[in-house]
Design an enzyme around this catalytic site. Structure first.
Site, short mmCIF file in Angstrom:
data_model
loop_
_atom_site.label_atom_id
_atom_site.label_comp_id
_atom_site.label_asym_id
_atom_site.label_seq_id
_atom_site.Cartn_x
_atom_site.Cartn_y
_atom_site.Cartn_z
N TYR A 163 5.09 11.52 -23.85
CA TYR A 163 4.38 11.73 -22.58
C TYR A 163 3.42 10.60 -22.25
O TYR A 163 2.44 10.79 -21.55
CB TYR A 163 3.68 13.09 -22.56
CG TYR A 163 4.66 14.22 -22.72
CD1 TYR A 163 5.44 14.63 -21.65
CD2 TYR A 163 4.83 14.85 -23.94
CE1 TYR A 163 6.37 15.64 -21.79
CE2 TYR A 163 5.76 15.87 -24.09
CZ TYR A 163 6.53 16.25 -23.01
OH TYR A 163 7.46 17.25 -23.16
N GLY A 164 3.75 9.40 -22.70
CA GLY A 164 2.95 8.22 -22.38
C GLY A 164 3.42 7.57 -21.09
O GLY A 164 3.61 6.35 -21.04
N HIS A 187 0.84 -1.20 0.00
CA HIS A 187 0.00 0.00 0.00
C HIS A 187 0.87 1.25 0.00
O HIS A 187 1.78 1.38 0.81
CB HIS A 187 -0.92 0.01 1.22
CG HIS A 187 -1.71 1.26 1.36
ND1 HIS A 187 -1.68 2.02 2.51
CD2 HIS A 187 -2.50 1.91 0.48
CE1 HIS A 187 -2.45 3.08 2.33
NE2 HIS A 187 -2.96 3.02 1.11
N ARG A 228 8.32 17.62 -15.89
CA ARG A 228 9.10 16.52 -16.44
C ARG A 228 10.23 16.04 -15.52
O ARG A 228 10.35 14.85 -15.23
CB ARG A 228 9.67 16.94 -17.79
CG ARG A 228 10.52 15.90 -18.44
CD ARG A 228 11.04 16.41 -19.77
NE ARG A 228 12.08 15.53 -20.26
CZ ARG A 228 13.03 15.91 -21.06
NH1 ARG A 228 13.10 17.15 -21.48
NH2 ARG A 228 13.93 15.07 -21.47
N ASP A 246 6.65 5.02 -21.35
CA ASP A 246 6.74 4.86 -22.81
C ASP A 246 8.10 4.27 -23.19
O ASP A 246 8.99 4.09 -22.35
CB ASP A 246 6.44 6.18 -23.53
CG ASP A 246 7.43 7.29 -23.25
OD1 ASP A 246 8.62 7.02 -22.99
OD2 ASP A 246 7.01 8.47 -23.32
#
Length: 149
Positions: free
Chosen positions: A126-127, A22, A104, A30
């Site tokens: 940006y995946g 948890h 970023r 990506d």
């Protein structure tokens, strides 16, 4: 092969997810993400899109709903199509107020602190997403065969 398990979730992926506790974070990244540079526990799922992998992960792993964002996306530069991020939000299946955009380089720092990274074959920029694991409840386990229900 197991029944009821999404076919993307290989034994190595399932073990990785099972070992998260948890509040631990998983990055689904990506193809250009420096996964093996940032994490001791990183694996590749080439040929699969980030939203596809995230959707499969969410079939077995709850998102944290304790406090703060449970999903973090890398903030895109202006003018970049973020269609992949819309797909990631949908695959995460969390309310909009549980999603945070992260600058970023801050995203990379948070990814470095993550417990595990899955690098996909996603080629759209940006995946990348960080998902914080929630608590697996008794109710989630009540549908398992052999428990008398």
């Amino acid at each position: 092969m197991l029944t009821g398990i999404h076919p993307i979730l290989t034994g190595r992926v399932l073990r990785m997810l099972d070992e998260l506790g948890h509040g631990d974070s998983l990055v689904v990244a990506d193809a250009n993400f420096p996964a093996h540079t940032l994490a001791a526990d990183a694996l590749d799922l080439p040929g699969l899109a980030s939203p596809q992998v995230l959707a499969a992960v969410r079939t077995v792993m709850p998102a944290d709903d304790y406090e703060g964002p449970s999903v973090q996306l890398m903030e895109a530069e202006p003018g970049i199509d973020v269609g992949v991020q819309r797909e990631l939000r949908a695959a995460a299946g969390v309310p909009a107020d549980r999603v945070e955009l992260v600058e970023r380089f801050e995203f990379y720092e948070r990814a470095r602190a993550a417990s595990a990274i899955i690098r996909t074959g996603e080629l759209r920029p940006y995946g990348n997403v960080i998902l914080r694991k929630g608590v697996v409840s008794v109710a989630a386990q009540s549908h398992t065969p052999g428990n008398g229900s």
